[in-house]
Scaffold this motif. Structure first.
Motif, PDB file in Angstrom:
ATOM      1  N   THR A   1      -4.612  -9.790  -0.204  1.00 39.61           N
ATOM      2  CA  THR A   1      -6.079  -9.048  -0.934  1.00 39.61           C
ATOM      3  C   THR A   1      -4.505  -7.292  -0.509  1.00 39.61           C
ATOM      4  O   THR A   1      -5.343  -7.024  -0.867  1.00 39.61           O
ATOM      5  CB  THR A   1      -6.076  -9.315   0.842  1.00 39.61           C
ATOM      6  OG1 THR A   1      -7.158 -10.050   0.865  1.00 39.61           O
ATOM      7  CG2 THR A   1      -7.410  -7.786   1.311  1.00 39.61           C
ATOM      8  N   ARG A   2      -3.342  -7.573   0.526  1.00 46.94           N
ATOM      9  CA  ARG A   2      -2.452  -7.138   0.364  1.00 46.94           C
ATOM     10  C   ARG A   2      -2.267  -6.811  -0.613  1.00 46.94           C
ATOM     11  O   ARG A   2      -1.870  -5.347  -1.934  1.00 46.94           O
ATOM     12  CB  ARG A   2      -1.726  -6.552   0.825  1.00 46.94           C
ATOM     13  CG  ARG A   2      -0.683  -5.701   1.222  1.00 46.94           C
ATOM     14  CD  ARG A   2       0.312  -6.284   2.746  1.00 46.94           C
ATOM     15  NE  ARG A   2      -0.295  -6.832   4.067  1.00 46.94           N
ATOM     16  CZ  ARG A   2       0.147  -7.479   4.883  1.00 46.94           C
ATOM     17  NH1 ARG A   2       1.183  -8.212   4.719  1.00 46.94           N
ATOM     18  NH2 ARG A   2      -0.552  -8.092   6.174  1.00 46.94           N
TER      19      ARG A   2
ATOM     20  N   SER B   1       6.782  -5.552  -5.648  1.00 44.70           N
ATOM     21  CA  SER B   1       7.902  -5.136  -4.732  1.00 44.70           C
ATOM     22  C   SER B   1       7.786  -4.267  -3.894  1.00 44.70           C
ATOM     23  O   SER B   1       8.486  -3.900  -2.459  1.00 44.70           O
ATOM     24  CB  SER B   1       8.689  -4.201  -5.499  1.00 44.70           C
ATOM     25  OG  SER B   1       9.532  -4.202  -6.987  1.00 44.70           O
ATOM     26  N   VAL B   2       6.412  -3.265  -3.630  1.00 45.71           N
ATOM     27  CA  VAL B   2       6.036  -2.779  -2.649  1.00 45.71           C
ATOM     28  C   VAL B   2       4.885  -3.679  -1.304  1.00 45.71           C
ATOM     29  O   VAL B   2       5.631  -3.473  -0.386  1.00 45.71           O
ATOM     30  CB  VAL B   2       5.122  -1.985  -3.414  1.00 45.71           C
ATOM     31  CG1 VAL B   2       4.158  -1.560  -1.359  1.00 45.71           C
ATOM     32  CG2 VAL B   2       5.443  -0.749  -4.256  1.00 45.71           C
ATOM     33  N   ASN B   3       4.878  -4.621  -2.291  1.00 45.73           N
ATOM     34  CA  ASN B   3       4.432  -5.971  -1.435  1.00 45.73           C
ATOM     35  C   ASN B   3       5.484  -7.014  -0.704  1.00 45.73           C
ATOM     36  O   ASN B   3       5.010  -6.541   1.311  1.00 45.73           O
ATOM     37  CB  ASN B   3       3.056  -6.686  -2.469  1.00 45.73           C
ATOM     38  CG  ASN B   3       2.525  -7.412  -1.004  1.00 45.73           C
ATOM     39  OD1 ASN B   3       1.861  -7.310   0.090  1.00 45.73           O
ATOM     40  ND2 ASN B   3       2.082  -7.953  -2.426  1.00 45.73           N
ATOM     41  N   LEU B   4       6.107  -7.099  -1.006  1.00 44.12           N
ATOM     42  CA  LEU B   4       7.152  -7.929  -0.196  1.00 44.12           C
ATOM     43  C   LEU B   4       7.774  -6.844   0.524  1.00 44.12           C
ATOM     44  O   LEU B   4       8.405  -7.476   1.298  1.00 44.12           O
ATOM     45  CB  LEU B   4       8.191  -7.840  -1.423  1.00 44.12           C
ATOM     46  CG  LEU B   4       9.558  -8.582  -1.340  1.00 44.12           C
ATOM     47  CD1 LEU B   4       9.840  -9.557  -2.590  1.00 44.12           C
ATOM     48  CD2 LEU B   4      10.732  -7.789  -0.555  1.00 44.12           C
ATOM     49  N   VAL B   5       8.306  -5.916   0.607  1.00 47.02           N
ATOM     50  CA  VAL B   5       9.416  -4.247   0.891  1.00 47.02           C
ATOM     51  C   VAL B   5       8.006  -4.187   2.254  1.00 47.02           C
ATOM     52  O   VAL B   5       8.554  -4.743   3.138  1.00 47.02           O
ATOM     53  CB  VAL B   5       9.826  -3.297   0.416  1.00 47.02           C
ATOM     54  CG1 VAL B   5      10.179  -2.220   1.538  1.00 47.02           C
ATOM     55  CG2 VAL B   5      10.577  -3.508  -0.522  1.00 47.02           C
ATOM     56  N   GLN B   6       6.999  -4.103   2.301  1.00 48.66           N
ATOM     57  CA  GLN B   6       6.523  -3.534   3.519  1.00 48.66           C
ATOM     58  C   GLN B   6       5.277  -4.683   4.235  1.00 48.66           C
ATOM     59  O   GLN B   6       5.133  -4.367   5.445  1.00 48.66           O
ATOM     60  CB  GLN B   6       4.999  -2.557   2.821  1.00 48.66           C
ATOM     61  CG  GLN B   6       4.856  -1.549   1.625  1.00 48.66           C
ATOM     62  CD  GLN B   6       5.284  -0.866   3.094  1.00 48.66           C
ATOM     63  OE1 GLN B   6       5.706   0.106   2.229  1.00 48.66           O
ATOM     64  NE2 GLN B   6       4.499  -0.198   4.237  1.00 48.66           N
TER      65      GLN B   6
END
Length: 483
Positions: A123-124, A390-395
């Motif tokens: 979902t994220r 990348s955003v999902n992995l980092v956050q």
């Protein structure tokens, strides 16, 4: 829930590119020079980049929704001032300062709220796909929409459009849940904020100076306060500025270390830099934004300078890349349910490298518009895939209480990558522009090499198992096992 956050990201990205097609009429109306208008646009970038980390930390002090609303109000006020500006001074106050500070306040909460409100990784990924797609759409369509509005009405109407969208977001944001604070508000590290802002400002400024003075010898005299500080042919001011920025950021890191040792609340916690996956993910983010903004810039300059296209036609030619980004961003949730973020980032880089190589090969064989379509589409599909991953992995690498820190870092890295992409592409075009040379191709080759480097970095990301699919609404949850 996601619509106002996506709209806020869209309008910030739109503002970063829309005014580039209206510099000449703005200079005439404001009774200033083209350099004056470019200075206002540059100051917007510098203000936003310098204040992104302090702005992110304020989400812990003021609250995430309150920080978002404050940023929207500042941004809207700045856009209104810019629309009504009688001269360059008011334009700088509205566009460069108020909109820049507003962006630094409202962008980090967007990513924090998505992270803490999404119940699972898939979902994220869908929410980040919407937000990332909106940001890419704003950056890509900024010249097209800005050119249309300027041609049909005035450049002032483009700022008024931003005011209208900001007002709409503020109305929508009222229904957005405000996450409850889990503890007392932390103190704000003023010294850390000043050091980080100064360091980032100098680094981004150094990168931007490369467009004017180049990376090697200065192309012209460097004048400060009416005095020549570096003669033409001397060292480019890029390096002294970058060095001063690096030293300031080193002082910032030492300050964080001392603050933690003394039990104070630092602007950033140093534990963020101990997570290998997140650090490599930040690296891939920087490369992705560098390649995307650099490729868009080179293509736009080529179409306008070499082929004589106007801003509207240029925006239309870039449509395949925008469509590719939107298509892959829309599929982010499905991708995240079946593949790891590492796999998606690698696949995104592979598609992007293939797209850029295709663009180079086909355009080298002729100048037909259709020759740009396959390469731009492939690159867009790749960029949309890995931007979201990348955003999902980092956050997702950090718990809720670290979201303000990592969000500020993530947005700062992305801004730095964007600035470096445009500046690097521009400086290569200028330096390679001599009889018999192909400066646009040379710039694309440099960006292609950087994209290959990003691919190699993504391979170093730690392997994690693919996420198991979430049960569908029609499935019954598995019974709990006895303890």
């Amino acid at each position: 829930m996601i619509l106002p956050l996506a709209l806020a990201q869209f309008i910030c990205s739109y503002a970063g590119t829309a005014m580039n097609v209206a510099i000449a009429p703005m200079a005439r109306d404001l009774d200033t020079t083209v350099f004056g208008v470019q200075a206002s646009i540059t100051l917007f970038t510098l203000t936003m980049a310098a204040l992104m980390i302090p702005g992110s930390k304020l989400t812990d002090v003021w609250g995430r929704k309150r920080c978002l609303v404050a940023g929207l109000l500042l941004y809207g006020t700045g856009a209104l001032l810019a629309a009504l500006a009688p001269g360059l001074g008011v334009m700088i106050l509205g566009n460069a300062l108020l909109e820049g500070v507003g962006s630094a306040l409202m962008i980090p909460p967007i990513y924090i709220l998505v992270t803490v409100m999404a119940p699972d990784l898939a979902t994220r990924a869908r929410y980040f796909g919407v937000v990332s797609g909106a940001g890419a759409l704003g950056a890509a369509t900024g010249p097209l929409i800005g050119g249309l509005i300027t041609s049909l009405f005035s450049w002032r109407a483009s700022f008024l459009l931003q005011v209208i969208v900001i007002a709409w977001i503020i109305v929508l944001i009222r229904r957005l849940p405000a996450p409850a604070r889990t503890g007392p508000a932390p103190s704000f590290d003023v010294t850390g904020a000043l050091l980080s802002a100064a360091g980032l400002l100098l680094v981004v400024l150094g990168v931007l100076l490369s467009t004017t003075y180049g990376w090697g010898a200065a192309r012209s005299d460097v004048v400060v306060a009416g005095r020549v500080v570096i003669d033409e042919g001397g060292i480019s001011p890029v390096w002294p500025t970058l060095t001063l920025g690096a030293l300031t950021l080193a002082s910032f890191a030492w300050h964080l270390h001392r603050a933690e040792r003394r039990g104070r609340e630092p602007l950033l916690h140093l534990r963020l830099f101990r997570d290998r996956a997140a650090n490599l993910g930040l690296g891939t983010q920087a490369v992705q934004w560098l390649v995307m903004q650099g490729t868009f810039f080179v293509t736009a300059v080529y179409l306008q300078d070499a082929l004589g296209y106007n801003a509207v036609m240029t925006g239309l030619v870039l449509t395949p890349a925008t469509a590719g980004i939107l298509a892959s961003s829309a599929a982010a949730e499905r991708f995240a349910r079946n593949r790891t973020q590492r796999t998606l980032i690698i696949a995104g880089f592979v598609l992007t490298v293939a797209g850029m190589a295709t663009l180079l090969a086909l355009v080298a064989a002729g100048t037909g518009i259709w020759r740009t379509v396959p390469g731009l589409l492939l690159a867009g599909l790749g960029l949309g895939t890995m931007l979201t991953a990348s955003v999902n992995l980092v956050q997702s690498s950090f718990p809720d209480h670290d979201q303000s820190d990592i969000s500020g870092m993530s947005r700062s890295v992305s801004n730095l990558g964007s600035s470096l992409g445009t500046a690097l592409a521009g400086s290569v075009i200028v330096s390679a522009a001599h009889p018999g040379a192909h400066p646009y191709a040379a710039s694309l080759v440099v960006l292609l090499v950087i994209a290959v480097g990003g691919l190699l970095v993504s391979v170093l990301l730690p392997r994690t198992p693919a996420p198991s699919p979430s049960p569908s609404p029609t499935q019954s949850p598995a019974p709990e096992q006895p303890h």
